[in-house]
Design a protein around this motif. Structure first.
Motif, PDB file in Angstrom:
ATOM      1  N   ALA A   9     -30.222  38.132  51.263  1.00 56.81           N
ATOM      2  CA  ALA A   9     -30.179  37.391  50.002  1.00 56.81           C
ATOM      3  C   ALA A   9     -28.821  36.731  49.879  1.00 56.81           C
ATOM      4  O   ALA A   9     -27.902  37.053  50.632  1.00 56.81           O
ATOM      5  CB  ALA A   9     -30.419  38.335  48.826  1.00 56.81           C
ATOM      6  N   ALA A  10     -28.697  35.795  48.941  1.00 55.21           N
ATOM      7  CA  ALA A  10     -27.400  35.156  48.707  1.00 55.21           C
ATOM      8  C   ALA A  10     -27.212  34.948  47.214  1.00 55.21           C
ATOM      9  O   ALA A  10     -28.181  34.671  46.490  1.00 55.21           O
ATOM     10  CB  ALA A  10     -27.323  33.818  49.439  1.00 55.21           C
ATOM     11  N   PRO A  11     -25.962  35.075  46.747  1.00 58.28           N
ATOM     12  CA  PRO A  11     -25.701  34.863  45.322  1.00 58.28           C
ATOM     13  C   PRO A  11     -26.067  33.428  44.924  1.00 58.28           C
ATOM     14  O   PRO A  11     -25.903  32.498  45.713  1.00 58.28           O
ATOM     15  CB  PRO A  11     -24.186  35.083  45.199  1.00 58.28           C
ATOM     16  N   VAL A  12     -26.564  33.269  43.724  1.00 57.74           N
ATOM     17  CA  VAL A  12     -26.917  31.942  43.206  1.00 57.74           C
ATOM     18  C   VAL A  12     -25.644  31.123  43.016  1.00 57.74           C
ATOM     19  O   VAL A  12     -24.663  31.610  42.468  1.00 57.74           O
ATOM     20  CB  VAL A  12     -27.664  32.102  41.861  1.00 57.74           C
ATOM     21  N   ALA A  13     -25.672  29.867  43.489  1.00 54.70           N
ATOM     22  CA  ALA A  13     -24.476  29.022  43.399  1.00 54.70           C
ATOM     23  C   ALA A  13     -24.558  28.038  42.230  1.00 54.70           C
ATOM     24  O   ALA A  13     -23.541  27.615  41.694  1.00 54.70           O
ATOM     25  CB  ALA A  13     -24.286  28.256  44.716  1.00 54.70           C
ATOM     26  N   ASP A  14     -25.759  27.653  41.833  1.00 60.05           N
ATOM     27  CA  ASP A  14     -25.911  26.645  40.777  1.00 60.05           C
ATOM     28  C   ASP A  14     -25.921  27.293  39.396  1.00 60.05           C
ATOM     29  O   ASP A  14     -26.224  28.465  39.246  1.00 60.05           O
ATOM     30  CB  ASP A  14     -27.240  25.897  40.950  1.00 60.05           C
ATOM     31  N   THR A  15     -25.627  26.464  38.376  1.00 58.61           N
ATOM     32  CA  THR A  15     -25.824  26.913  37.003  1.00 58.61           C
ATOM     33  C   THR A  15     -27.329  26.885  36.729  1.00 58.61           C
ATOM     34  O   THR A  15     -28.022  25.952  37.143  1.00 58.61           O
ATOM     35  CB  THR A  15     -25.078  25.988  36.025  1.00 58.61           C
ATOM     36  N   LEU A  16     -27.829  27.889  36.066  1.00 61.79           N
ATOM     37  CA  LEU A  16     -29.282  28.021  35.876  1.00 61.79           C
ATOM     38  C   LEU A  16     -29.686  27.705  34.440  1.00 61.79           C
ATOM     39  O   LEU A  16     -29.055  28.180  33.499  1.00 61.79           O
ATOM     40  CB  LEU A  16     -29.730  29.445  36.215  1.00 61.79           C
ATOM     41  N   LYS A  17     -30.742  26.905  34.290  1.00 59.96           N
ATOM     42  CA  LYS A  17     -31.267  26.550  32.970  1.00 59.96           C
ATOM     43  C   LYS A  17     -32.689  27.037  32.822  1.00 59.96           C
ATOM     44  O   LYS A  17     -33.503  26.873  33.743  1.00 59.96           O
ATOM     45  CB  LYS A  17     -31.282  25.016  32.798  1.00 59.96           C
ATOM     46  N   ARG A  18     -33.007  27.591  31.659  1.00 58.91           N
ATOM     47  CA  ARG A  18     -34.411  27.884  31.356  1.00 58.91           C
ATOM     48  C   ARG A  18     -34.951  26.707  30.562  1.00 58.91           C
ATOM     49  O   ARG A  18     -34.307  26.252  29.611  1.00 58.91           O
ATOM     50  CB  ARG A  18     -34.533  29.172  30.556  1.00 58.91           C
ATOM     51  N   ALA A  19     -36.142  26.178  30.964  1.00 58.33           N
ATOM     52  CA  ALA A  19     -36.691  24.984  30.324  1.00 58.33           C
ATOM     53  C   ALA A  19     -37.682  25.356  29.227  1.00 58.33           C
ATOM     54  O   ALA A  19     -38.346  26.389  29.294  1.00 58.33           O
ATOM     55  CB  ALA A  19     -37.395  24.129  31.373  1.00 58.33           C
ATOM     56  N   ASP A  20     -37.780  24.490  28.219  1.00 60.30           N
ATOM     57  CA  ASP A  20     -38.854  24.661  27.239  1.00 60.30           C
ATOM     58  C   ASP A  20     -40.040  23.801  27.681  1.00 60.30           C
ATOM     59  O   ASP A  20     -39.989  23.149  28.734  1.00 60.30           O
ATOM     60  CB  ASP A  20     -38.369  24.300  25.818  1.00 60.30           C
ATOM     61  N   ALA A  21     -41.102  23.779  26.894  1.00 57.50           N
ATOM     62  CA  ALA A  21     -42.336  23.084  27.295  1.00 57.50           C
ATOM     63  C   ALA A  21     -42.131  21.576  27.410  1.00 57.50           C
ATOM     64  O   ALA A  21     -42.870  20.884  28.104  1.00 57.50           O
ATOM     65  CB  ALA A  21     -43.458  23.400  26.307  1.00 57.50           C
ATOM     66  N   GLU A  22     -41.094  21.036  26.728  1.00 57.05           N
ATOM     67  CA  GLU A  22     -40.835  19.584  26.782  1.00 57.05           C
ATOM     68  C   GLU A  22     -39.852  19.207  27.892  1.00 57.05           C
ATOM     69  O   GLU A  22     -39.439  18.051  27.979  1.00 57.05           O
ATOM     70  CB  GLU A  22     -40.276  19.093  25.440  1.00 57.05           C
ATOM     71  N   GLY A  23     -39.461  20.162  28.691  1.00 54.17           N
ATOM     72  CA  GLY A  23     -38.513  19.861  29.759  1.00 54.17           C
ATOM     73  C   GLY A  23     -37.082  19.724  29.256  1.00 54.17           C
ATOM     74  O   GLY A  23     -36.241  19.100  29.906  1.00 54.17           O
ATOM     75  N   ARG A  24     -36.798  20.299  28.105  1.00 52.81           N
ATOM     76  CA  ARG A  24     -35.414  20.342  27.622  1.00 52.81           C
ATOM     77  C   ARG A  24     -34.853  21.745  27.832  1.00 52.81           C
ATOM     78  O   ARG A  24     -35.607  22.708  27.967  1.00 52.81           O
ATOM     79  CB  ARG A  24     -35.363  19.985  26.127  1.00 52.81           C
TER      80      ARG A  24
END
Ligand code: C5P
Length: 230
Positions: free
Chosen positions: A133-148
């Motif tokens: 496995a490898a540590p996540v490098a990107d910033t992570l976003k959770r999306a809502d149903a509208e893609g925001r």
């Protein structure tokens, strides 16, 4: 204990949009699957392999594979977890309960000998087993149903799960059978082990061990293979 490789290669690779499953696409002069199998065939630490291919597969028999160790070919199933379970069952008479099984995606041809060796050496005395496995490098976003963006997820402590995933034969079969009986389609073996109450160990591996998913990944894989050292 011995070490066995289980290679799920029964996917259709729809996201690739090619005329054949992605494990049969050309990569640096061979197919993706030939590269992947070769990693385990050439490793002196691996006793044998079980490969799961699709029921309608017309490409596997065209491959050029020379193996001096047992190589079982079985039919896969509807989902990756079914393919893995079929291959595990095929090893029933060869693998001892405490032998290790390394499950590795056919679509990851860039696994390096160094990462494979480190996984084996790190986990060989572990009570549970684990995965590259490898540590996540990107910033992570959770999306809502509208893609925001609904939320920014803290990436601290988050890892990307690769393969091989290495567990004891009997424990893994029991965990996979149990997930199946509960109707859970686990996307990796560690998930099944977690559901069974185990805590698999994360062994840091190179992000070059990518899973070929889209056309750009083939070009990247070609680069990593050509570099010889990934
Ligand atoms: O589709 P994905 O890239 O997640 O598949 C991971 C691996 O699982 C691939 O090597 C694919 O061939 C395999 N697979 C399988 N049986 C399925 C689906 C996927 O062996 N039913």
């Amino acid at each position: 204990p011995d070490f066995w490789a289980v290679i799920p290669a029964a996917g259709v690779g729809r996201r690739m949009g090619a005329d054949r499953p992605k494990q049969y696409l050309a990569l640096a002069g061979r197919t993706v699957l030939e590269h992947t199998l070769e990693i385990f065939i050439r490793s002196p630490r691996i006793t044998g392999l079980a490969v799961a291919i699709g029921g309608e597969d017309e490409y596997y028999r065209e491959l050029t594979i020379r193996s001096d160790k047992p190589l079982l070919v079985v039919h896969g199933g509807e989902e990756r977890c079914h393919s893995v379970l079929n291959a595990l069952r095929a090893l029933k008479h060869q693998a001892a309960d405490d032998d290790w099984v390394l499950v590795h995606d056919a679509a990851r041809p860039c696994l390096s000998d160094e990462d494979l060796t480190r996984l084996l050496d790190t986990l060989r005395d572990d009570p549970v087993g684990g995965l590259l496995a490898a540590p996540v490098a990107d910033t992570l976003k959770r999306a809502d149903a509208e893609g925001r963006v609904a939320q920014t997820v803290d990436r601290a402590g988050l890892w990307r799960a690769f393969t091989p995933q290495m567990f004891r034969y009997a424990m893994l079969v029991e965990a996979m059978e149990s997930a199946r009986q509960q109707g859970l389609l686990v996307t990796d073996e560690a998930s099944a082990m977690e559901l069974a109450g185990h805590a698999p160990r994360l062994v840091e591996g190179s992000p070059a061990n990518l899973k070929i998913t889209s056309p750009a990944d083939l070009a990247l894989a070609e680069f990593f293979l050509g570099r010889g050292q990934v």
